[in-house]
Design a protein around this motif. Structure first.
Motif, PDB file in Angstrom:
ATOM      1  N   ASP A   3       0.819  -1.206   0.000  1.00 23.21           N
ATOM      2  CA  ASP A   3       0.000   0.000   0.000  1.00 23.21           C
ATOM      3  C   ASP A   3       0.857   1.262   0.000  1.00 23.21           C
ATOM      4  O   ASP A   3       0.528   2.245  -0.668  1.00 23.21           O
ATOM      5  N   PHE A   6       2.071   1.927  -3.460  1.00 22.33           N
ATOM      6  CA  PHE A   6       0.991   2.417  -4.311  1.00 22.33           C
ATOM      7  C   PHE A   6       0.768   3.910  -4.107  1.00 22.33           C
ATOM      8  O   PHE A   6       0.641   4.674  -5.066  1.00 22.33           O
ATOM      9  N   PHE A  29      -0.865  -1.675 -10.500  1.00 20.88           N
ATOM     10  CA  PHE A  29      -1.697  -1.461  -9.310  1.00 20.88           C
ATOM     11  C   PHE A  29      -3.137  -1.133  -9.698  1.00 20.88           C
ATOM     12  O   PHE A  29      -4.089  -1.599  -9.067  1.00 20.88           O
ATOM     13  N   ASP A  32      -6.295  -3.334 -10.074  1.00 21.63           N
ATOM     14  CA  ASP A  32      -7.108  -3.676  -8.909  1.00 21.63           C
ATOM     15  C   ASP A  32      -8.215  -2.637  -8.753  1.00 21.63           C
ATOM     16  O   ASP A  32      -7.941  -1.425  -8.741  1.00 21.63           O
ATOM     17  N   GLU A  34     -10.059  -1.664  -6.252  1.00 24.67           N
ATOM     18  CA  GLU A  34      -9.969  -0.804  -5.073  1.00 24.67           C
ATOM     19  C   GLU A  34      -8.912   0.285  -5.279  1.00 24.67           C
ATOM     20  O   GLU A  34      -9.121   1.452  -4.923  1.00 24.67           O
ATOM     21  N   CYS A  35      -7.789  -0.087  -5.865  1.00 20.43           N
ATOM     22  CA  CYS A  35      -6.743   0.910  -6.141  1.00 20.43           C
ATOM     23  C   CYS A  35      -7.231   1.948  -7.140  1.00 20.43           C
ATOM     24  O   CYS A  35      -6.937   3.141  -7.010  1.00 20.43           O
ATOM     25  N   ARG A  38      -9.414   4.462  -5.377  1.00 22.68           N
ATOM     26  CA  ARG A  38      -8.621   5.394  -4.566  1.00 22.68           C
ATOM     27  C   ARG A  38      -7.901   6.402  -5.449  1.00 22.68           C
ATOM     28  O   ARG A  38      -7.786   7.580  -5.113  1.00 22.68           O
ATOM     29  N   TYR A  39      -7.423   5.947  -6.603  1.00 21.20           N
ATOM     30  CA  TYR A  39      -6.754   6.851  -7.534  1.00 21.20           C
ATOM     31  C   TYR A  39      -7.705   7.956  -7.985  1.00 21.20           C
ATOM     32  O   TYR A  39      -7.346   9.140  -8.022  1.00 21.20           O
TER      33      TYR A  39
END
Length: 357
Positions: A3, A6, A29, A32, A34-35, A38-39
């Motif tokens: 994490d 990332f 990354f 994914d 979830e990533c 968040r991005y």
């Protein structure tokens, strides 16, 4: 999944300081879900207009303001929106993550290699090959510093002029101040402005220097010919060509060859294609490596700085080949294969060295 790694890659990407191999790692990354979420969340708080040319303190302040505005908007609407409390909580939690990430990134920028160093009343920014950085000078002038470059500037401007010293390449958006001209000393060139946006390229190992004006007006003088003053208008570019001569015997250890401004030419900025707004001379500010009808020797120097590689020509005649190219996310292997499609040459990559033959 790492994490911390990332978050580091994500913030370097948003600030425009990510390397080519790191961008590929970030794309892995982002596969994914979830990533990816968040991005997208970080991008909401990371406005390109506000952070493309900012220093650490201003960046942190802007992010705090954004989060405060978002929380206030949610709070004002809370009474009229059932179930909003949980949603606000999630946003506040996400905002906290953003602040933590930004703080981590600011720490990274503070201890990294492309950092501000101090010596008395002067500051200095240095970028390694493959790196770029943007920041604000004490007078409010925005600077983007290209790879393999250095700029020295006072920690506080005083006196009649604002003077900085550049080796390499930088894009300036100068804060207007009619009573205090802004002067860039770059090799044999002195560029004088009041308030304007322009690019200066003056690498010490290259046979020419350039000043490219985007808006406003600049006056360029040459140290070897101080009586000559060249005034640039928007979309004009000044190219100064140098010759070299041997230094006196007592100066050989300091400077074996002395560069002399031999000639200059005033021309127009270069567009990649007709009716295209992409300007070749300033494309690096948008994280693009663009060249148009340049010889392989010059393309090689640009690729060395862009990819942080050493390029060696085993066949000197290949330096005369001419190329046009537009690269953003390509690896150096992919870029060289694209060039091979237009001109015949072979290459081999060993570690951080490329051999052209």
């Amino acid at each position: 999944m790492d994490d911390d790694r990332f978050i580091e890659l994500l913030l370097k990407d948003l600030s425009g300081e990510i390397l080519r191999e790191e961008r590929e790692e970030l794309q892995h990354f982002l596969k994914d879900e979830e990533c990816l979420k968040r991005y997208k969340l970080y991008k909401m708080y990371w406005s390109e207009h506000d952070t493309a040319h900012t220093d650490n303190e201003a960046l942190f302040h802007n992010v705090q303001l954004r989060i405060g505005e978002q929380e206030n908007a949610f709070s004002d609407d809370k009474a009229n929106r059932p179930g909003r409390s949980a949603f606000i909580y999630r946003w506040k939690y996400a905002a906290a993550i953003v602040l933590i990430g930004v703080c981590s990134f600011l720490l990274y920028r503070t201890i990294g290699s492309d950092n501000l160093t101090s010596a008395g009343s002067w500051g200095e920014k240095i970028t390694a090959r493959g790196r770029k950085v943007s920041f604000i000078l004490p007078d409010g002038t925005h600077v983007s510093l290209n790879s393999d470059s250095k700029i020295r500037f006072p920690k506080s401007f005083s006196g009649k002029a604002r003077e900085v010293y550049l080796s390499g390449e930088a894009f300036f958006d100068v804060k207007k101040d009619a009573s205090h001209p802004f002067i860039i000393h770059a090799g044999k060139m002195n560029v004088r402005v009041l308030g304007t946006a322009f690019n200066v390229k003056a690498y010490p190992n290259e046979s020419s220097s350039e000043t490219t004006l985007i808006r406003g007006a600049v006056e360029v003088t040459l140290k070897d010919r101080p009586e000559d003053k060249i005034i640039l208008k928007p979309t004009e570019k000044l190219i100064v060509n140098y010759s070299t001569s041997k230094a006196p015997a007592d100066k050989v250890e300091e400077e074996p060859q002395k560069r002399i401004a031999q000639s200059n030419a005033l021309t127009q900025i270069t567009y990649m294609q007709k009716q295209d707004t992409t300007i070749v001379e300033t494309s690096w500010v948008q994280n693009k490596l663009i060249f148009k009808n340049e010889d392989f020797a010059e393309v090689g120097r640009s690729m060395e700085r862009w990819y942080n590689m050493d390029i060696h020509f085993r066949n000197e005649s290949l330096k005369e080949l001419r190329f046009s190219g537009n690269f953003e996310t390509e690896t150096i292997d992919q870029a060289l294969m694209a060039l091979q499609a237009t001109e015949p040459f072979r290459y081999k990559i060993e570690g951080r060295s490329v051999y052209i033959y």
